[in-house]
Design a protein around this motif. Sequence first.
Motif, PDB file in Angstrom:
ATOM      1  N   ILE A 151     -13.474  -8.770  -4.397  1.00 19.77           N
ATOM      2  CA  ILE A 151     -12.429  -8.250  -5.278  1.00 19.77           C
ATOM      3  C   ILE A 151     -11.775  -7.024  -4.662  1.00 19.77           C
ATOM      4  CG2 ILE A 151     -12.058  -7.092  -7.494  1.00 19.77           C
ATOM      5  CD1 ILE A 151     -14.093  -9.035  -8.699  1.00 19.77           C
ATOM      6  N   GLU A 152     -12.577  -6.170  -4.059  1.00 14.64           N
ATOM      7  CA  GLU A 152     -12.047  -4.942  -3.436  1.00 14.64           C
ATOM      8  C   GLU A 152     -11.121  -5.268  -2.267  1.00 14.64           C
ATOM      9  OE1 GLU A 152     -11.422  -0.952  -3.148  1.00 14.64           O
ATOM     10  OE2 GLU A 152     -12.661  -1.931  -4.668  1.00 14.64           O
ATOM     11  N   SER A 153     -11.380  -6.349  -1.559  1.00 18.23           N
ATOM     12  CA  SER A 153     -10.583  -6.675  -0.384  1.00 18.23           C
ATOM     13  C   SER A 153      -9.283  -7.409  -0.719  1.00 18.23           C
ATOM     14  CB  SER A 153     -11.402  -7.525   0.584  1.00 18.23           C
ATOM     15  OG  SER A 153     -11.628  -8.796   0.033  1.00 18.23           O
ATOM     16  N   LEU A 154      -9.071  -7.767  -1.987  1.00 17.94           N
ATOM     17  CA  LEU A 154      -7.883  -8.526  -2.348  1.00 17.94           C
ATOM     18  C   LEU A 154      -6.612  -7.696  -2.457  1.00 17.94           C
ATOM     19  CD1 LEU A 154      -9.296 -10.961  -5.051  1.00 17.94           C
ATOM     20  CD2 LEU A 154      -8.629 -11.490  -2.721  1.00 17.94           C
ATOM     21  N   ASP A 155      -6.706  -6.386  -2.422  1.00 18.09           N
ATOM     22  CA  ASP A 155      -5.550  -5.488  -2.538  1.00 18.09           C
ATOM     23  C   ASP A 155      -4.759  -5.732  -3.825  1.00 18.09           C
ATOM     24  OD1 ASP A 155      -6.112  -4.206  -0.159  1.00 18.09           O
ATOM     25  OD2 ASP A 155      -4.846  -5.549   1.017  1.00 18.09           O
ATOM     26  N   THR A 156      -5.456  -5.989  -4.897  1.00 15.17           N
ATOM     27  CA  THR A 156      -4.805  -6.139  -6.191  1.00 15.17           C
ATOM     28  C   THR A 156      -5.216  -4.985  -7.088  1.00 15.17           C
ATOM     29  OG1 THR A 156      -6.622  -7.464  -7.067  1.00 15.17           O
ATOM     30  CG2 THR A 156      -4.808  -8.655  -6.047  1.00 15.17           C
ATOM     31  N   THR A 157      -4.420  -4.760  -8.105  1.00 11.65           N
ATOM     32  CA  THR A 157      -4.797  -3.734  -9.067  1.00 11.65           C
ATOM     33  C   THR A 157      -5.665  -4.373 -10.141  1.00 11.65           C
ATOM     34  OG1 THR A 157      -2.790  -4.126 -10.340  1.00 11.65           O
ATOM     35  CG2 THR A 157      -2.695  -2.415  -8.669  1.00 11.65           C
ATOM     36  N   TYR A 158      -6.659  -3.661 -10.546  1.00 12.16           N
ATOM     37  CA  TYR A 158      -7.565  -4.141 -11.575  1.00 12.16           C
ATOM     38  C   TYR A 158      -7.929  -2.957 -12.458  1.00 12.16           C
ATOM     39  CZ  TYR A 158     -10.771  -2.443  -7.981  1.00 12.16           C
ATOM     40  OH  TYR A 158     -11.384  -1.687  -7.029  1.00 12.16           O
TER      41      TYR A 158
END
Length: 60
Positions: free
Chosen positions: A23-30
């Motif tokens: 999840i951290e490597s996806l470069d998305t905001t969460y």
Amino acid sequence: MVSRENAVIGACILLTVALALAIESLDTTYPEWLPIALFLGGGVIVPLAINGALDRRGTA
């Protein structure tokens, strides 16, 4: 010798850490609560549920 409970907990923690890194490597905001929820759910609640189900199945 590793007990079944420890093996389940270890596997859940490894999968949780792998999922967190993915999840951290996806470069998305969460949401900022997501990592805490992920580690509590995957590292505490899921192993307890699995071990509880296996214990109930073993005594039935």
